[in-house]
Design an enzyme around this catalytic site. Structure first.
Site, mmCIF file in Angstrom:
data_model
loop_
_atom_site.group_PDB
_atom_site.id
_atom_site.type_symbol
_atom_site.label_atom_id
_atom_site.label_comp_id
_atom_site.label_asym_id
_atom_site.label_seq_id
_atom_site.Cartn_x
_atom_site.Cartn_y
_atom_site.Cartn_z
ATOM 1 N N LYS A 68 0.844 -1.208 0.000
ATOM 2 C CA LYS A 68 0.000 0.000 0.000
ATOM 3 C C LYS A 68 0.874 1.251 0.000
ATOM 4 O O LYS A 68 0.647 2.176 -0.782
ATOM 5 C CB LYS A 68 -0.883 0.013 1.237
ATOM 6 C CG LYS A 68 -1.554 1.349 1.527
ATOM 7 C CD LYS A 68 -2.418 1.345 2.764
ATOM 8 C CE LYS A 68 -1.686 1.641 4.027
ATOM 9 N NZ LYS A 68 -1.464 3.055 4.333
ATOM 10 N N ASN A 69 1.900 1.264 0.830
ATOM 11 C CA ASN A 69 2.677 2.499 0.996
ATOM 12 C C ASN A 69 3.676 2.734 -0.129
ATOM 13 O O ASN A 69 4.337 3.778 -0.161
ATOM 14 C CB ASN A 69 3.360 2.502 2.363
ATOM 15 C CG ASN A 69 2.323 2.643 3.478
ATOM 16 O OD1 ASN A 69 1.156 2.922 3.205
ATOM 17 N ND2 ASN A 69 2.732 2.409 4.715
ATOM 18 N N CYS A 125 -4.394 12.689 12.649
ATOM 19 C CA CYS A 125 -5.223 11.480 12.730
ATOM 20 C C CYS A 125 -4.994 10.890 14.117
ATOM 21 O O CYS A 125 -4.295 11.470 14.943
ATOM 22 C CB CYS A 125 -4.818 10.502 11.632
ATOM 23 S SG CYS A 125 -3.166 9.875 11.852
ATOM 24 N N PRO A 161 2.224 16.535 10.858
ATOM 25 C CA PRO A 161 2.545 17.794 10.169
ATOM 26 C C PRO A 161 3.162 17.544 8.787
ATOM 27 O O PRO A 161 3.603 16.427 8.495
ATOM 28 C CB PRO A 161 3.565 18.446 11.102
ATOM 29 C CG PRO A 161 4.181 17.326 11.843
ATOM 30 C CD PRO A 161 3.121 16.273 11.997
ATOM 31 N N ILE A 162 3.198 18.583 7.941
ATOM 32 C CA ILE A 162 3.854 18.453 6.629
ATOM 33 C C ILE A 162 4.923 19.526 6.443
ATOM 34 O O ILE A 162 5.305 19.865 5.322
ATOM 35 C CB ILE A 162 2.832 18.519 5.473
ATOM 36 C CG1 ILE A 162 2.018 19.821 5.510
ATOM 37 C CG2 ILE A 162 1.904 17.316 5.480
ATOM 38 C CD1 ILE A 162 1.246 20.084 4.223
ATOM 39 N N LEU A 172 8.046 19.475 6.752
ATOM 40 C CA LEU A 172 9.262 19.048 6.034
ATOM 41 C C LEU A 172 8.995 18.949 4.522
ATOM 42 O O LEU A 172 9.859 19.280 3.705
ATOM 43 C CB LEU A 172 9.768 17.715 6.593
ATOM 44 C CG LEU A 172 10.191 17.778 8.071
ATOM 45 C CD1 LEU A 172 10.478 16.377 8.613
ATOM 46 C CD2 LEU A 172 11.401 18.688 8.267
ATOM 47 N N ASP A 211 4.854 0.645 11.965
ATOM 48 C CA ASP A 211 3.607 0.033 11.477
ATOM 49 C C ASP A 211 3.437 -1.407 11.940
ATOM 50 O O ASP A 211 2.409 -2.017 11.641
ATOM 51 C CB ASP A 211 3.555 0.079 9.941
ATOM 52 C CG ASP A 211 3.419 1.494 9.434
ATOM 53 O OD1 ASP A 211 3.641 1.721 8.239
ATOM 54 O OD2 ASP A 211 3.125 2.387 10.252
ATOM 55 N N ILE A 236 8.315 7.116 16.678
ATOM 56 C CA ILE A 236 7.981 7.801 15.423
ATOM 57 C C ILE A 236 6.745 8.680 15.577
ATOM 58 O O ILE A 236 6.753 9.841 15.156
ATOM 59 C CB ILE A 236 7.757 6.768 14.283
ATOM 60 C CG1 ILE A 236 8.983 5.881 14.112
ATOM 61 C CG2 ILE A 236 7.382 7.474 12.981
ATOM 62 C CD1 ILE A 236 10.248 6.613 13.663
ATOM 63 N N ARG A 271 -8.671 -0.476 4.685
ATOM 64 C CA ARG A 271 -7.815 0.540 4.044
ATOM 65 C C ARG A 271 -6.473 -0.054 3.654
ATOM 66 O O ARG A 271 -5.868 0.350 2.666
ATOM 67 C CB ARG A 271 -7.575 1.706 5.013
ATOM 68 C CG ARG A 271 -8.752 2.625 5.224
ATOM 69 C CD ARG A 271 -8.322 3.821 6.033
ATOM 70 N NE ARG A 271 -7.057 4.319 5.506
ATOM 71 C CZ ARG A 271 -6.094 4.868 6.264
ATOM 72 N NH1 ARG A 271 -6.280 4.988 7.562
ATOM 73 N NH2 ARG A 271 -4.967 5.285 5.734
HETATM 74 C C1 EPZ Z 1 4.337 6.923 6.050
HETATM 75 O O1 EPZ Z 1 3.612 7.988 6.595
HETATM 76 C C2 EPZ Z 1 3.391 5.732 6.031
HETATM 77 N N1 EPZ Z 1 2.214 6.041 5.211
HETATM 78 C C3 EPZ Z 1 2.938 5.390 7.460
HETATM 79 O O2 EPZ Z 1 2.150 4.212 7.375
HETATM 80 C C4 EPZ Z 1 4.177 5.094 8.293
HETATM 81 O O3 EPZ Z 1 3.779 4.835 9.621
HETATM 82 C C5 EPZ Z 1 5.130 6.296 8.258
HETATM 83 O O4 EPZ Z 1 5.469 6.590 6.879
HETATM 84 C C6 EPZ Z 1 6.416 6.037 9.016
HETATM 85 O O5 EPZ Z 1 7.051 4.917 8.488
HETATM 86 C C7 EPZ Z 1 2.321 6.002 3.858
HETATM 87 O O6 EPZ Z 1 3.385 5.763 3.310
HETATM 88 C C8 EPZ Z 1 1.065 6.272 3.084
HETATM 89 P P1 EPZ Z 1 6.483 10.263 8.072
HETATM 90 P P2 EPZ Z 1 4.255 9.487 6.546
HETATM 91 O O7 EPZ Z 1 6.421 11.544 7.328
HETATM 92 O O8 EPZ Z 1 5.160 9.626 5.398
HETATM 93 C C9 EPZ Z 1 7.005 13.543 11.429
HETATM 94 C C10 EPZ Z 1 0.288 2.849 7.741
HETATM 95 O O9 EPZ Z 1 -0.173 2.340 8.769
HETATM 96 N N2 EPZ Z 1 6.905 14.522 10.334
HETATM 97 O O10 EPZ Z 1 7.606 9.324 7.776
HETATM 98 O O11 EPZ Z 1 3.135 10.457 6.697
HETATM 99 C C11 EPZ Z 1 5.697 12.802 11.656
HETATM 100 O O12 EPZ Z 1 4.847 13.567 12.493
HETATM 101 C C12 EPZ Z 1 0.766 4.278 7.768
HETATM 102 O O13 EPZ Z 1 0.413 2.262 6.640
HETATM 103 C C13 EPZ Z 1 7.147 15.860 10.614
HETATM 104 O O14 EPZ Z 1 7.433 16.228 11.742
HETATM 105 O O15 EPZ Z 1 5.103 9.491 7.886
HETATM 106 C C14 EPZ Z 1 6.151 11.522 12.298
HETATM 107 O O16 EPZ Z 1 6.361 11.763 13.677
HETATM 108 C C15 EPZ Z 1 0.561 4.939 9.126
HETATM 109 N N3 EPZ Z 1 7.042 16.757 9.595
HETATM 110 C C16 EPZ Z 1 7.502 11.246 11.628
HETATM 111 O O17 EPZ Z 1 7.911 12.494 11.067
HETATM 112 C C17 EPZ Z 1 6.736 16.364 8.307
HETATM 113 O O18 EPZ Z 1 6.679 17.232 7.412
HETATM 114 C C18 EPZ Z 1 7.461 10.213 10.510
HETATM 115 O O19 EPZ Z 1 6.424 10.583 9.634
HETATM 116 C C19 EPZ Z 1 6.496 15.001 8.055
HETATM 117 C C20 EPZ Z 1 6.594 14.088 9.077
#
Ligand code: EPZ
Length: 420
Positions: free
Chosen positions: A22-23, A115, A121-122, A124, A306, A328, A398
């Site tokens: 999925k990811n 969620c 946050p986004i 980064l 995950d 994380i 999902r």
């Molecule tokens: C991806 O989410 C996955 N989703 C998540 O899987 C997975 O848990 C996560 O990576 C970590 O491995 C998809 O790929 C669709 P991150 P993503 O940005 O990219 C912080 C599942 O169950 N952060 O790597 O959104 C964030 O808050 C889902 O399949 C910032 O601070 O996760 C988190 O603490 C759940 N600023 C950490 O980084 C940002 O701009 C990692 O988040 C972006 C993230």
């Protein structure tokens, strides 16, 4: 809302085919926006998140056709901005932003919002877009990015929890059509990011260092169509591996990638699992007594967040004390209160859950909350004595293709109750 009715204490036996990841497929589907030519993606799992991404791409103007386990996408003409709240419903769709910015030099999406597992946050993602020369602003719940030209640059994308998976994906996609060289330091190394990079390279992108913390992208004028088979879902594979050990059964994962599962298989061995690899098949069973393990979730190749909830389900069955630390996400213990309803003894201490395992679980009605927590409750229900009803299984649909069908094939007594 559908629920699962599970009669527990049945060891699972047999083999299960692992679906596409999925990811990986979500950002790869988004990447097709980078070209006007047709793309074909194979080994696409039949998941609500994937169908949703198809709706978003269609909304943006792409032609999307699902055919068996493939999806044909052609984004001949697309709109880069507009009012669609679809992003809010599925966070993963934030990864359309990078391709829109790369192709059209403008993008506007509704802020994904948080969620149950955290604020999500986004910042980064936006830092990376700005480093490419985009003007980024947030207005009325939308984030806008636009640029006359995108120019490659060096950037550091690490955050408080390490690298960002979709942030790396988003910036990498935009950078493929920027002028010059982009270097992303503290890039995410997850296999799903590598799979996306391989698809982009097949489209004509110039990328090196995928899978390492330093990702280099040399921009090109345009990208062409490509075909790609998605990697197997390592999180789905880990979930069935843990279910085999939790129910004292034996499951062979067909088509899994053991090299994507090293941290999980290592921990399962420490926890008392026997693991045999034959090519793309991995057979997992319990190997004697279960032993408690300590886990800390980390960016890849550390133990995946995950799989944290699913491992906790196993530790509730394991005599002794296990400490599970979530590094994380800030609130990924929603499953703990539901597991205690099944008789588990778990105490939360800050980022850690202290699991005093060994007492048999007894079935009860529980509520699914997020995708992986729901899978963990299914594992707990499969191991528990008596009947467990897992409510709100739309969370599971999902991210797990036909999980009840696959579990029934393994001998589980699980049925889906469709609520009208
Ligand atoms: C991806 O989410 C996955 N989703 C998540 O899987 C997975 O848990 C996560 O990576 C970590 O491995 C998809 O790929 C669709 P991150 P993503 O940005 O990219 C912080 C599942 O169950 N952060 O790597 O959104 C964030 O808050 C889902 O399949 C910032 O601070 O996760 C988190 O603490 C759940 N600023 C950490 O980084 C940002 O701009 C990692 O988040 C972006 C993230």
């Amino acid at each position: 809302m559908d629920s699962f009715l599970i009669k527990g204490s049945v060891p699972l036996h047999g083999e299960v085919a692992i679906s596409g990841a999925k990811n990986a497929v979500l950002p790869i589907m988004a990447a097709t926006l980078l070209t006007a030519e047709p793309c074909v993606i194979r080994r696409v799992p039949n998941l609500s998140d994937v169908k949703f991404m198809g709706q978003i791409l269609t909304w943006l103007g792409a032609h999307v056709r699902f055919e068996g386990d493939s999806v044909h996408i052609q984004a001949r003409k697309i709109k880069g901005a507009g009012d669609y709240d679809l992003i809010r419903k599925m966070r993963g769709s934030i990864c359309v932003m990078g391709p829109l910015l790369g192709r059209l030099k403008k993008a506007a999406v509704s802020l994904p919002g948080g969620c149950v597992i955290g604020a999500r946050p986004i910042n980064l993602h936006l830092k990376g877009f700005a480093a490419l020369g985009a003007k980024v602003m947030i207005e009325n719940g939308y984030v806008h990015a636009s640029a006359k030209r995108l120019v490659g640059s060096a950037m550091f994308l690490g955050g408080r929890a390490g690298s960002t998976v979709l942030g790396t994906a988003n910036v990498m996609m935009a950078a493929t059509l920027a002028e010059g060289v982009t270097v992303i330091e503290s890039a995410a190394c997850e296999p799903e990011v590598v799979d996306l990079a391989n698809f982009l390279i097949a489209m004509g992108a110039q990328i090196s260092g995928a899978g390492s913390p330093t990702l280099t992208i040399t921009g090109v004028k345009e990208l062409h169509g490509a075909e790609h088979e998605v990697i197997p879902d390592r999180i789905e594979a880990a979930t069935y591996a843990i279910a085999a050990v939790a129910t004292n059964g034996e499951i062979t994962l067909r088509g899994a990638r053991a090299d994507h599962l090293r941290a999980v298989l290592d921990k399962l061995k420490d926890a008392g699992a026997g693991i045999e690899r034959r090519g793309a098949d991995i057979t997992i069973r319990r190997n004697g007594r279960l032993k408690p393990v300590d886990i800390t979730t980390l960016p890849y190749s550390g133990f995946p967040t995950d799989v944290q909830a699913q491992m906790m389900a196993l530790m509730t069955l394991t005599p002794g004390i296990s400490i599970i630390t979530e590094r994380i996400f800030e609130s990924r213990f929603m499953h703990v209160s539901e597991m205690t309803r099944l008789g588990a003894d778990i105490e939360i201490e800050g980022p850690s859950a202290i699991v005093k395992g060994g007492k048999p679980l007894s079935g009860a009605p529980v509520m699914a909350s997020d995708l992986r927590a729901s899978a963990a409750l299914v594992i707990a229900g499969l191991a528990a004595r008596g009947t467990t009803q897992v409510n709100r299984v739309y969370h599971i649909d999902r991210g797990y293709e036909n999980i009840d069908g696959k579990l029934r094939q393994l001998g589980a007594r699980i049925e889906r109750i469709e609520e009208s």
